[in-house]
Design a protein around this motif. Sequence first.
Motif, PDB file in Angstrom:
ATOM      1  N   GLY A  93       0.802  -1.216   0.000  1.00 56.57           N
ATOM      2  CA  GLY A  93       0.000   0.000   0.000  1.00 56.57           C
ATOM      3  C   GLY A  93       0.835   1.267   0.000  1.00 56.57           C
ATOM      4  N   ARG A  94       2.141   1.157  -0.213  1.00 59.24           N
ATOM      5  CA  ARG A  94       3.027   2.321  -0.194  1.00 59.24           C
ATOM      6  C   ARG A  94       3.259   2.858  -1.603  1.00 59.24           C
ATOM      7  NH1 ARG A  94       5.371   2.900   4.849  1.00 59.24           N
ATOM      8  NH2 ARG A  94       5.186   5.107   4.239  1.00 59.24           N
ATOM      9  N   GLY A  95       3.515   4.157  -1.681  1.00 56.67           N
ATOM     10  CA  GLY A  95       3.880   4.758  -2.953  1.00 56.67           C
ATOM     11  C   GLY A  95       5.159   4.122  -3.474  1.00 56.67           C
ATOM     12  N   LEU A  96       5.131   3.636  -4.700  1.00 56.99           N
ATOM     13  CA  LEU A  96       6.229   2.815  -5.202  1.00 56.99           C
ATOM     14  C   LEU A  96       7.064   3.522  -6.262  1.00 56.99           C
ATOM     15  CD1 LEU A  96       7.588  -0.021  -5.317  1.00 56.99           C
ATOM     16  CD2 LEU A  96       5.910  -0.603  -7.102  1.00 56.99           C
ATOM     17  N   CYS A  97       6.406   4.047  -7.302  1.00 55.71           N
ATOM     18  CA  CYS A  97       7.141   4.489  -8.484  1.00 55.71           C
ATOM     19  C   CYS A  97       6.398   5.624  -9.178  1.00 55.71           C
ATOM     20  CB  CYS A  97       7.306   3.310  -9.448  1.00 55.71           C
ATOM     21  SG  CYS A  97       8.118   3.703 -11.004  1.00 55.71           S
ATOM     22  N   VAL A  98       7.128   6.645  -9.595  1.00 51.97           N
ATOM     23  CA  VAL A  98       6.577   7.733 -10.400  1.00 51.97           C
ATOM     24  C   VAL A  98       6.734   7.360 -11.872  1.00 51.97           C
ATOM     25  CG1 VAL A  98       6.909  10.143 -11.095  1.00 51.97           C
ATOM     26  CG2 VAL A  98       7.023   9.512  -8.674  1.00 51.97           C
ATOM     27  N   ILE A  99       5.652   7.485 -12.625  1.00 52.11           N
ATOM     28  CA  ILE A  99       5.663   7.106 -14.035  1.00 52.11           C
ATOM     29  C   ILE A  99       5.358   8.321 -14.915  1.00 52.11           C
ATOM     30  CG2 ILE A  99       5.050   4.717 -13.528  1.00 52.11           C
ATOM     31  CD1 ILE A  99       2.177   5.359 -14.333  1.00 52.11           C
ATOM     32  N   ASP A 100       5.291   8.091 -16.220  1.00 57.11           N
ATOM     33  CA  ASP A 100       4.998   9.122 -17.215  1.00 57.11           C
ATOM     34  C   ASP A 100       5.988  10.277 -17.105  1.00 57.11           C
ATOM     35  OD1 ASP A 100       3.976  10.646 -19.206  1.00 57.11           O
ATOM     36  OD2 ASP A 100       1.974  10.901 -18.355  1.00 57.11           O
ATOM     37  N   LEU A 101       7.203  10.042 -17.566  1.00 57.66           N
ATOM     38  CA  LEU A 101       8.300  10.996 -17.411  1.00 57.66           C
ATOM     39  C   LEU A 101       8.524  11.870 -18.645  1.00 57.66           C
ATOM     40  CD1 LEU A 101      10.890   8.660 -15.618  1.00 57.66           C
ATOM     41  CD2 LEU A 101       9.082  10.079 -14.598  1.00 57.66           C
ATOM     42  N   ASP A 102       7.540  11.964 -19.520  1.00 57.61           N
ATOM     43  CA  ASP A 102       7.725  12.707 -20.766  1.00 57.61           C
ATOM     44  C   ASP A 102       7.990  14.189 -20.536  1.00 57.61           C
ATOM     45  OD1 ASP A 102       7.453  10.505 -22.387  1.00 57.61           O
ATOM     46  OD2 ASP A 102       5.315  10.781 -22.723  1.00 57.61           O
TER      47      ASP A 102
END
Length: 369
Positions: free
Chosen positions: A235-244
């Motif tokens: 339930g933890r924040g894992l990964c930031v996506i969409d790096l465009d």
Amino acid sequence: MTQPTPERIESLLTRYDFNGAVCHIDAFGNGHINDTFRIVVAMPDGTTSLWILQRINTVVFQDVAALMNNISSVTAFMQKKIAARGGDPLRETLTLLPSTDGHIFITDECGDSWRVYRFIENATSFQSADSNIFYESARAFGNFLQLLSDYPAQTLTEIIPHFHDTPARFRAFIRAVKEDKLGRAASVRREIEFLLDRENEAAALTALLDEGKLPLRVTHNDTKLNNVLIDDRTGRGLCVIDLDTVMPGSALYDYGDSIRFGASTAAEDEPDLSRVEMSMDLFEAYTDGYLETAGSAMPPLEKELMPMGAKMMTLECGMRFLTDYLEGDHYFKIHREGQNLDRARTQLKLVADMESKWSDMQHIVARFS
């Protein structure tokens, strides 16, 4: 950009080595910019591996080489940092798969540009959230800042020049009011006056950045909730996506836009302004999570100006919506008459609400700093 055929996609995939056989391809996600497909690969040991294939929208992103160089450089930097602290680089940031000839993106016979990422399994992105999910998204974006706090941001290409140049946005707004191409200005005089009354604040952040009083950061510039993956197990924040849209800027842009979008109690185009306010519970949750992971990398002035970041990003967005309304709705897509005006009004209502809660916002930031 025409929809690619399955045969065309299959041909593209022969230019990658997945260490197994591609057995299934399907459209994936609900993004509005790029075309995204999930690739299922049957591995020799009987398991499967998952990958993401994306066609990059070259109408929006015209310098694909610069965009991909930004992403490749930033993710490689984060992977080293994550590994050094004992994390899992394959889950905690995006991983590009080069083509068999070593390229981080490929161009097909139609001139379209494509890339492949490793799919991060057992993780979910959310379109809406309670305070717990919002807090975890803040931890993820704060961690993104922390990991990249010593990255030389000035070496990145500015993919969208002057994206958060609020004074330039204000000049464009003034020009739209003066030209009044569609004769709409008289009907929105109250909104125009609201913005004019705050003209002196437009350079509040950009001036400090130009003077070196705020650090130049690697910024994400699209810090919506659904651009964070939450680990299904923890339930933890894992990964930031969409790096465009990764490029140089201020951390206050990212933090502020998260508050603008995520802490509002209503939809961005809500016509009933009585439903629109900034939730202090959500503001507190996000600020807590962001400073928990990013705080040690932020100098005192940067923390102190977090409420101003929220206000400026909201004011800028409202100004952009109103400018587009005055110019004929040519930038932001609309699905009904007056939608951009409704969008502008919600943002200006949020600015006014922030101003009425200013001391509380400052107190919350100070408490978690």
